[in-house]
Write an enzyme that holds these catalytic residues in place. Structure first.
Site, PDB file in Angstrom:
ATOM      1  N   ASN A 350       0.845  -1.194   0.000  1.00  0.00           N
ATOM      2  CA  ASN A 350       0.000   0.000   0.000  1.00  0.00           C
ATOM      3  C   ASN A 350       0.880   1.244   0.000  1.00  0.00           C
ATOM      4  O   ASN A 350       1.090   1.878   1.030  1.00  0.00           O
ATOM      5  CB  ASN A 350      -0.931  -0.021   1.220  1.00  0.00           C
ATOM      6  CG  ASN A 350      -1.954   1.089   1.174  1.00  0.00           C
ATOM      7  OD1 ASN A 350      -1.754   2.166   1.719  1.00  0.00           O
ATOM      8  ND2 ASN A 350      -3.060   0.829   0.502  1.00  0.00           N
ATOM      9  N   ARG A 395      -1.121   5.070   0.868  1.00  0.00           N
ATOM     10  CA  ARG A 395      -2.212   5.308  -0.084  1.00  0.00           C
ATOM     11  C   ARG A 395      -3.544   5.415   0.642  1.00  0.00           C
ATOM     12  O   ARG A 395      -4.357   6.287   0.338  1.00  0.00           O
ATOM     13  CB  ARG A 395      -2.274   4.217  -1.153  1.00  0.00           C
ATOM     14  CG  ARG A 395      -3.266   4.556  -2.272  1.00  0.00           C
ATOM     15  CD  ARG A 395      -3.363   3.463  -3.326  1.00  0.00           C
ATOM     16  NE  ARG A 395      -4.135   3.911  -4.473  1.00  0.00           N
ATOM     17  CZ  ARG A 395      -5.464   3.886  -4.565  1.00  0.00           C
ATOM     18  NH1 ARG A 395      -6.181   3.423  -3.543  1.00  0.00           N
ATOM     19  NH2 ARG A 395      -6.077   4.310  -5.657  1.00  0.00           N
ATOM     20  N   CYS A 396      -3.781   4.524   1.594  1.00  0.00           N
ATOM     21  CA  CYS A 396      -5.040   4.568   2.351  1.00  0.00           C
ATOM     22  C   CYS A 396      -5.243   5.915   3.033  1.00  0.00           C
ATOM     23  O   CYS A 396      -6.373   6.396   3.137  1.00  0.00           O
ATOM     24  CB  CYS A 396      -5.055   3.481   3.425  1.00  0.00           C
ATOM     25  SG  CYS A 396      -5.253   1.799   2.816  1.00  0.00           S
ATOM     26  N   MET A 397      -4.164   6.517   3.508  1.00  0.00           N
ATOM     27  CA  MET A 397      -4.262   7.726   4.317  1.00  0.00           C
ATOM     28  C   MET A 397      -4.286   9.001   3.485  1.00  0.00           C
ATOM     29  O   MET A 397      -4.110  10.093   4.032  1.00  0.00           O
ATOM     30  CB  MET A 397      -3.107   7.785   5.316  1.00  0.00           C
ATOM     31  CG  MET A 397      -3.121   6.688   6.359  1.00  0.00           C
ATOM     32  SD  MET A 397      -1.871   6.913   7.645  1.00  0.00           S
ATOM     33  CE  MET A 397      -0.348   6.722   6.686  1.00  0.00           C
TER      34      MET A 397
END
Length: 406
Positions: A350, A395-397
């Site tokens: 990620n 990427r999630c954040m």
């Protein structure tokens, strides 16, 4: 004025929304963390320090970082936005008529900074300065939440995703995250950064129950050239994907959506936990989940706003065809079988691409980062011992709102 546009996963990243969730994380306990979709409680001080480093790393790369709490506070300066949010968050059906009215009156007395903090971070019954004629208040423990904290707002990627020239405000799959979407709806409608620009809202911006048509941004990869790659996961359904695809085609923002099926388990809750795009032909992949020979579905427009859906036998071939490439360089999670499983769990795959071949990644995933380095990928390491325990990486954040195409 800068244009709101995300044309790829790898083009130069220019502007992004992040969230520093101090109040929400401080409300996580061993008792409530699982209901709030966290596996454990985090050290608040360490998590915030790590997040500050993430912000600094992006700014050092000339990426403009916008913080969600600031955007919400500035949005609340618009009286209509404040009334709309409180009407949607504090309803008679959730709290009962008298109690709801008194909560709203109490919150309207708060300044915009305090109100934004409460909406994002939660409010306990013990913090209310009044006793209402309310059975709900009388039956609740003082330390129960009137307004639940939203620690998952940390993962700004999921709640909304910019796809080419427009945005999807995503109907979230889990009850603990559904309120998040209203904050983004308000920001995109009333914040001056967005209210002065015209852009399509593909999905999720209506007052309706979306039933099983859920979608989360971690499953959506804007791979470029008019193509979108979406994972069918525990959070994103075929119904959600088809509804999104229909609007992408109606607005002529995309020409194809490629969908792949993921296992429905926590270790790969979104596509970007097992696959991200790092350079023109380079992808990071967790091979136990993503296989080049796995089937996929190609969704394209088919006259009179209908969809043509065709199963394809080879995912890698479909990806190469979409990107007009002769080959792909697949970098798999590093280490032996045990190390690879551990590193995938800690979001080794990620990564957030800043520009072609330059990514932000957790420094703890040493085996995978070494493979990236050997493949010519520049890794900008950030700490993630605490943040990673929330089950999300760089990427999630992050929610890009401006990124170049390819």
């Amino acid at each position: 004025m800068s244009k709101l546009f995300v044309g790829s996963e790898i083009g130069q990243l220019r502007r992004v929304i992040l969230h520093r969730p101090e109040r929400a994380l401080s409300h996580l306990t061993p008792t409530n963390c699982h209901n709030l979709l966290f596996d454990d409680v985090l050290s608040v001080e360490k998590a915030l320090h790590e997040h500050d480093q993430f912000v600094a790393t992006l700014r050092q790369q000339d990426v403009e970082v916008l913080l969600l709490q600031d955007l919400l506070e500035e949005t609340l300066a618009h009286p209509e936005a404040k009334q709309w949010l409180l009407r949607h968050q504090i309803s008679h059906y959730r709290f009962g008529p008298t109690f709801a009215n008194q909560i709203r009156a109490f919150l309207l007395e708060k300044n915009n900074k305090e109100l934004a903090s409460i909406l994002l971070g939660g409010l306990a019954f013990i913090e209310l300065p009044f006793k209402a004629p309310s059975m709900l208040q009388q039956l609740s423990d003082p330390f129960d939440f009137v307004i639940d904290p939203l620690p998952n707002h940390l993962f700004t990627r999921d709640t909304s995703c910019w796809i080419y020239g427009g945005v999807s405000i995503n109907p979230m799959a889990k009850a603990a995250r559904k309120r998040e979407s209203n904050h983004l709806r308000a920001i995109y409608k009333w914040h001056p950064l967005f209210s002065n620009q015209s852009f399509p809202r593909y999905f999720g911006d209506e007052n309706r129950h979306y039933d099983n048509a859920t979608i989360e941004g971690g499953d959506v990869l804007i791979i470029g050239k008019g193509n979108v790659l979406v994972g069918i996961s525990e959070r994103t359904t075929p119904q959600g994907i088809e509804n999104l695809a229909k609007q992408l085609f109606r607005t002529e923002q995309a020409k194809q959506v490629i969908a792949i099926k993921l296992p429905e388990n926590r270790s790969c809750m979104h596509l970007d936990t097992v696959m991200t795009h790092m350079d023109h032909n380079v992808f990071s992949v967790y091979p136990r989940v993503i296989d080049k020979n796995m089937p996929c579905w190609s969704i394209t427009p088919c006259g009179d706003q209908q969809l043509a859906i065709q199963e394809k036998p080879n995912f890698e071939h479909s990806l190469m065809q979409a990107l007009e490439l002769d080959s792909l360089n697949i970098i798999t999670t590093g280490g032996d079988s045990y190390e690879a499983e551990r590193e995938q769990w800690h979001d080794a795959n990620n990564v957030l691409t800043i520009k072609p071949g330059v990514v932000v990644a957790y420094e703890r995933n040493v085996y995978t980062n070494e493979k990236y380095d050997k493949a010519g990928i520049t890794v900008l390491p950030i700490m993630g011992d605490e943040l990673g325990r929330g089950r999300g990486g760089a990427r999630c954040m992050s929610c890009p709102i401006e990124r170049d195409g390819i």
